[in-house]
Design a protein around this motif. Structure first.
Motif, PDB file in Angstrom:
ATOM      1  N   ILE A  53       0.731  -1.267   0.035  1.00  0.00           N
ATOM      2  CA  ILE A  53       0.074  -0.066  -0.124  1.00  0.00           C
ATOM      3  C   ILE A  53       1.001   1.332  -0.190  1.00  0.00           C
ATOM      4  O   ILE A  53       0.722   2.437  -0.702  1.00  0.00           O
ATOM      5  N   LYS A  54       1.832   1.237   0.737  1.00  0.00           N
ATOM      6  CA  LYS A  54       2.921   2.323   0.736  1.00  0.00           C
ATOM      7  C   LYS A  54       3.598   2.601  -0.438  1.00  0.00           C
ATOM      8  O   LYS A  54       4.179   3.945  -0.686  1.00  0.00           O
ATOM      9  N   GLN A  55       3.581   1.881  -1.502  1.00  0.00           N
ATOM     10  CA  GLN A  55       4.442   1.715  -2.774  1.00  0.00           C
ATOM     11  C   GLN A  55       3.415   2.619  -3.950  1.00  0.00           C
ATOM     12  O   GLN A  55       3.918   2.790  -4.844  1.00  0.00           O
ATOM     13  N   LEU A  56       2.082   2.567  -3.588  1.00  0.00           N
ATOM     14  CA  LEU A  56       1.061   2.986  -4.565  1.00  0.00           C
ATOM     15  C   LEU A  56       1.313   4.595  -4.692  1.00  0.00           C
ATOM     16  O   LEU A  56       1.309   5.316  -3.593  1.00  0.00           O
ATOM     17  N   PRO A  57       1.047   5.076  -5.640  1.00  0.00           N
ATOM     18  CA  PRO A  57       0.976   6.913  -5.887  1.00  0.00           C
ATOM     19  C   PRO A  57      -0.275   7.104  -5.089  1.00  0.00           C
ATOM     20  O   PRO A  57      -1.169   6.700  -5.269  1.00  0.00           O
ATOM     21  N   SER A  58      -0.068   8.092  -4.365  1.00  0.00           N
ATOM     22  CA  SER A  58      -1.042   8.715  -3.637  1.00  0.00           C
ATOM     23  C   SER A  58      -1.896   9.949  -4.350  1.00  0.00           C
ATOM     24  O   SER A  58      -2.728  10.430  -3.924  1.00  0.00           O
ATOM     25  N   LEU A  80      -7.759   1.366   1.276  1.00  0.00           N
ATOM     26  CA  LEU A  80      -6.858   2.599   0.866  1.00  0.00           C
ATOM     27  C   LEU A  80      -7.548   3.783   1.272  1.00  0.00           C
ATOM     28  O   LEU A  80      -6.757   4.596   1.333  1.00  0.00           O
ATOM     29  N   GLN A  81      -8.867   4.000   1.346  1.00  0.00           N
ATOM     30  CA  GLN A  81      -9.403   5.202   1.801  1.00  0.00           C
ATOM     31  C   GLN A  81      -9.109   5.681   3.144  1.00  0.00           C
ATOM     32  O   GLN A  81      -8.704   6.591   3.518  1.00  0.00           O
ATOM     33  N   GLN A  82      -9.022   4.627   3.986  1.00  0.00           N
ATOM     34  CA  GLN A  82      -8.616   4.661   5.303  1.00  0.00           C
ATOM     35  C   GLN A  82      -7.246   5.321   5.509  1.00  0.00           C
ATOM     36  O   GLN A  82      -6.723   5.938   6.439  1.00  0.00           O
TER      37      GLN A  82
END
Length: 105
Positions: A53-58, A80-82
């Motif tokens: 999750i930390k590797q996804l572009p935010s 993801l939303q959290q």
């Protein structure tokens, strides 16, 4: 309520070249049974979400899909939303995408 997007909305985003992070979150066994996927999607094991999750572009809209748009993609979208992502799950999942005649790779 967990936000969703339908096939036509996702297709429109792609045609308008809107930046979208598309993630295939089918369970590992489902992914191994069929490697078909929506173009530009990256598979991520839903069981290891804490790792990736930390590797996804935010800074882009994230769309998650599983086989049928059920509990797997919905729980990933909720997570993801959290974590501050703007995200939705694909209604009907990969199955509906293929049945609608959308492109796969």
């Amino acid at each position: 309520m967990i936000p969703s997007i339908n096939n036509n909305e996702l297709d429109s985003l792609a045609k308008n070249k809107t930046a979208v992070t598309l993630i295939d979150v089918r369970r590992k066994t489902d992914y191994q049974a069929s490697s078909q996927k929506i173009p530009n999607a990256e598979w991520h094991d839903p069981e290891t979400i804490d790792t990736w999750i930390k590797q996804l572009p935010s800074d882009t809209f994230t769309v998650a899909y599983c086989v049928k748009g059920g509990s797997v993609s919905q729980s990933v979208t909720d997570r993801l939303q959290q974590n501050g992502f703007k995200a939705a799950f694909l209604e009907g999942g990969l199955k509906a995408w293929i049945e609608n005649g959308q492109p796969i790779e």
